[in-house]
Enzyme design. Sequence first.
Site, PDB file in Angstrom:
ATOM      1  N   GLU A  86      40.286  51.678  33.501  1.00  0.00           N
ATOM      2  CA  GLU A  86      39.676  52.019  34.796  1.00  0.00           C
ATOM      3  C   GLU A  86      38.640  53.133  34.656  1.00  0.00           C
ATOM      4  OE1 GLU A  86      40.163  50.729  37.993  1.00  0.00           O
ATOM      5  OE2 GLU A  86      41.276  49.118  37.020  1.00  0.00           O
ATOM      6  N   THR A 115      36.748  42.978  32.025  1.00  0.00           N
ATOM      7  CA  THR A 115      36.439  43.511  30.701  1.00  0.00           C
ATOM      8  C   THR A 115      36.278  42.411  29.647  1.00  0.00           C
ATOM      9  OG1 THR A 115      37.662  45.496  31.236  1.00  0.00           O
ATOM     10  CG2 THR A 115      37.286  45.076  28.906  1.00  0.00           C
ATOM     11  N   GLY A 145      45.341  42.019  32.247  1.00  0.00           N
ATOM     12  CA  GLY A 145      46.798  41.944  32.251  1.00  0.00           C
ATOM     13  C   GLY A 145      47.283  40.609  32.763  1.00  0.00           C
TER      14      GLY A 145
END
Lengths: 672, 672
Positions: free
Chosen positions: B440, B158, B197
């Site tokens: 997601e 992303t 993350g």
Amino acid sequence: MVENQDQGPYYQINDTKNPDLLHERRSATFDIELLTQFMFGGPNSYFNINKRRQLTRLAYAHPIHKTHLPLEYLDADEFYALLIRKSFVAIKEAERLNITDRKFLGWFLSVFTNGRFIFGLHTSMFLHTLENMASDEQQEKFLPLARSFQIIGTYAQTELGHGSNVQRLETEAVFDSKTDTFVLNTPTLTATKFWPGALGRSTNYVLLMAQLYTPDRSHPCGLQMFFVQIRDLNTHEPLPGVEVGEISTRFAHEVGDNGYLRLTNVRIPRNQMLMKLAYVDEQGTFHRLGDPRLLYGAMLATRVNLCAFFSILLARAVTIAMRYSAVRRQGQNPDGKETLILDYPLQQEKLVPCLAATYAFFYSFIKLEHFRASILDGDTILFELLPELHAISSGLKAYTSTHGERWSQICRVACGGHGFLVASGIKGINNMLDAGCSYEGDNAVLYQQTARFLLKVIQQLDENTDTNPDSSIAFLYSNKVAPATVVNLDDYCRLFEARSELLLKSMSTRLSELSSSSSTPYSVFSKNSIELVHVAKAYVETFVLRAFYDGVRKASEHKELAVVFEQLFHVFAIDTLRNSAADFIRLKLLTPDQIYHLETYGLPDMYARLRPNLIALVDAFDFHDNELNSCLGRYDGQAYEALMERARLNPANRYKVHPVWTSIKQNAKSKL
Amino acid sequence: MVENQDQGPYYQINDTKNPDLLHERRSATFDIELLTQFMFGGPNSYFNINKRRQLTRLAYAHPIHKTHLPLEYLDADEFYALLIRKSFVAIKEAERLNITDRKFLGWFLSVFTNGRFIFGLHTSMFLHTLENMASDEQQEKFLPLARSFQIIGTYAQTELGHGSNVQRLETEAVFDSKTDTFVLNTPTLTATKFWPGALGRSTNYVLLMAQLYTPDRSHPCGLQMFFVQIRDLNTHEPLPGVEVGEISTRFAHEVGDNGYLRLTNVRIPRNQMLMKLAYVDEQGTFHRLGDPRLLYGAMLATRVNLCAFFSILLARAVTIAMRYSAVRRQGQNPDGKETLILDYPLQQEKLVPCLAATYAFFYSFIKLEHFRASILDGDTILFELLPELHAISSGLKAYTSTHGERWSQICRVACGGHGFLVASGIKGINNMLDAGCSYEGDNAVLYQQTARFLLKVIQQLDENTDTNPDSSIAFLYSNKVAPATVVNLDDYCRLFEARSELLLKSMSTRLSELSSSSSTPYSVFSKNSIELVHVAKAYVETFVLRAFYDGVRKASEHKELAVVFEQLFHVFAIDTLRNSAADFIRLKLLTPDQIYHLETYGLPDMYARLRPNLIALVDAFDFHDNELNSCLGRYDGQAYEALMERARLNPANRYKVHPVWTSIKQNAKSKL
């Protein structure tokens, strides 16, 4: 001084830096400032936006705002210290600027502290209650100290074990005639005062709601309010017998210093029970004075103001989501250019009904506030209309918080992942609205209050035919036939009113059948509570629709606004209608095909018509960027630049290598 | 070692301290452990609860958990340091205990770190991708380092400007044949990697998704995955050309160390492009290899697992709210005793459908996982069924996150104000589910994927009549007539299937009419996207209902469970049905009165029947108190005690007087 400040809008179209957003603003079909003034302008408006703009500019001009990082980057201690400091500076600034009008003062203090004025309960509930429940003598003694912030108080009602059921609060005040004092105690764990704002570390006094026992322990006299010092005015240390602290971390009100309080044999002089409506004499005899309904005034005003607050919160959320949707492009188009996400029907389906609901919220509040002012004007109270005000304000508080929570959540989702950053501003708004579903009355409890009122009205329907046509229940007396189809906007209102009336009448019939059986009224009400809440919601919807309709009619003065208002009204009405489609069909007010047609063709048609004005319709709320505090919703459209800048400011990034890694790496080395 | 641990439930009824809750547990009509084993027990169950109990006990037995305050009381630096430390200790403990099975290892690491294992993306996406996209040679080189945590990586896809539209990612990898390297760059602001993350401060490698240009800048070859070092393995400092840091504060994943990453002329050797499915030779020529659908496997497994995760989150929320509702009393009763809030029909209306939905979620997941396993078994992939798996997993991920968010919010409201404390555990769950609506795959995008699949199916309906009767689309081939009324449970399923079929067919007809006009397929799909999503939702509902029905049928082995399952199924079916009442009426599947009757009499009747088992039905999820981390939902029912204890632990209370007040008081004195 205030008078010299600019009353104009905060931004001009040319301040827009993002080309897509600039294009949106240039395509609006009406003048934004005209709409702003129409809805919020002038001293006769509750919102008085011109004055508000002056105050906001003054508040944000202060250099203190440049001395700290964005609030999400402060640790708990820094956060608290900053808010206390800002709150005191705000008070001083307001004095210096001679802002004395209470409403303006409230705005100024709130804006100055980024919506987090720590003594908000002091300037509202604490002062109001003293003014309404303290005797003249008590007011003379306490009020000057409280108004000058030498005494800072909060309102200590809710306990660990009791919120909605105020009657069962457990904190005790037992009169002791020998010393002419009350002895205050927290007799159980669940009697601990829990949640009052600013209680934990900030206030030095509380207004304590407690069960009075007088002349002795064996004579309960119900709840009374006591004026209790909890901290030393010089050292700020808790007084003997007082255990006070902050409760655990909250998701909203994160810096509200919500506290807990336990009292052990704390004594206060007899004259510190608030004695305007009841008093205890030297012998400990309890006397009632005056009309306890007088107390309603402040409580109702608070509830009415909440509806404005929730409307503003929702307006902020939709402003952020709408602007961001006119900045972000996403998706594979056949022509190779990415689509502005606001052009997706699915995005419009999320945001346009939400925008329409925001306008409906504002007009509902305006109608409600108008009604409140007509009933509670200074010292005159029209007692006979209090039940209706209670019913509609309860229902509307529940409606605006529940739906506001829902809509703001949809705004969050409409912003995608970035909407989950504190810096988006959206999720914080959603948390505030969520909290609003519980505080100042649980929404399920409030809707039941509304239902109780409606049942009384319907039972007395024959007795009273002389009803004010502007009343929220006028439709019950009108005997009008519901329209068979929607031609005019008023038809929506009448359809909703017909539905409300039919639901209410059938519920009333059912209840009276049941109550003639062996059940108690309590159990009849309880067993039917789900449907009663449904009836209450239907009534609130008629009110909201009618209120919005009044707004649309007023807008007909301005042709360019009228068109847009009618479109918004269509959207709100259809969206509300489809969510209760089963009612309208079952009650034979509309056919399934009519509703399907409205939803499947009517709504998207309105989305398309409103499309050129979507940004103008949120710009008209005229929020200052500092109020929105949102990287996504900035007026200039620099969302990505702001997100990146905010990320770089994260104190997490002040280390090249976080100390925990340094120690891990050293450990690893020493093991080699 | 693991084998010796106790496999039994964490708690026994006698551990209950609250008398009301004890009474609830004693009135259950079935054995809780029987239900737990039936749903979650044994090595053939995905949940394998006996093994999970062992691992959980081992994880919580470690002394590190006693070394810190509740997590909400740590500041950002302490929080991060603790989670890094716990994550490494967890890894070591797992090694020591020889927990090697990947699923068990994942559970252990997650439980040990309070659901916040910082290297979760390393052990899932990073390793999976290496295993599936790296060539054998690359795997040999990289995997041992990654599996032993010498290399710790994350998955950097992303970007600031692109999430859903992966094809338009902007990060570049340009081949330079002179040096046999790729030159990596972040060419624009919006190309900044954003959100991955553990990227901000923790990982030393990333798998970087970037646009490949080879043999030179003028030849784009689409997205490829690159194995890129970003931090020095010894010093942990960012490498030259790498700007990396944490993004701004999030509401969920608050310690996920979500990061941003900008690369400036970072060079990596050619063999660090993952080369199993495509490769670049020394001359810079691009070659495709193998079937890119192989990549689907990991992505689909991730999505399927999310449905389990969301179900577990919802189960936690409803456990907390249900138990607290059996502890808290509130309200004025005529008999003078306060009502247990779980006895209020309005509370049941909030929580019982939520409980039923939780069971429906679990069975949907079980059916989905069964389907996935039948398609993706090790290296064999049934390619022809991948589209159906993609469609249903997309739809179910969207369904479970959207509805889970909604239900958990209702649980929050059901807990009143205390539900707003971090220590309630509920609002945090709600935030996690909310985040799940965006990550997601945005839910609106996912539902459209489901719709696209359905449209293809319906267009090919005549070609293929030989469909597996267990397939999620079997009902489209069945030609069964919908029942006119609900007699058996299966009738609900058939009604939903009939609705889904009718909606799909009419949509298909409409689209084919439109596509014969001048519109492009893209614009036809886009214009009808709102209704297409509606069609997709209707299909997902048939799947969920059918899956739950399978569960009910299986429960018929155990008489005492079967009754309760049927009641839950009724609740879920009626609740789902009433929310789409307009569809069922318009399509003439049910009359308005039938639906009204089900809702107004059927539902409350089921609430009453289920009432004695409500606590047992949440106890059966068998959460450890540490997993719930909730003052309100503790097994022993000591909600108030826990709230008070947690409040007293607040570090805000370590000062008798907060330093900011000391300085204010000193200031005031010095002015005197």
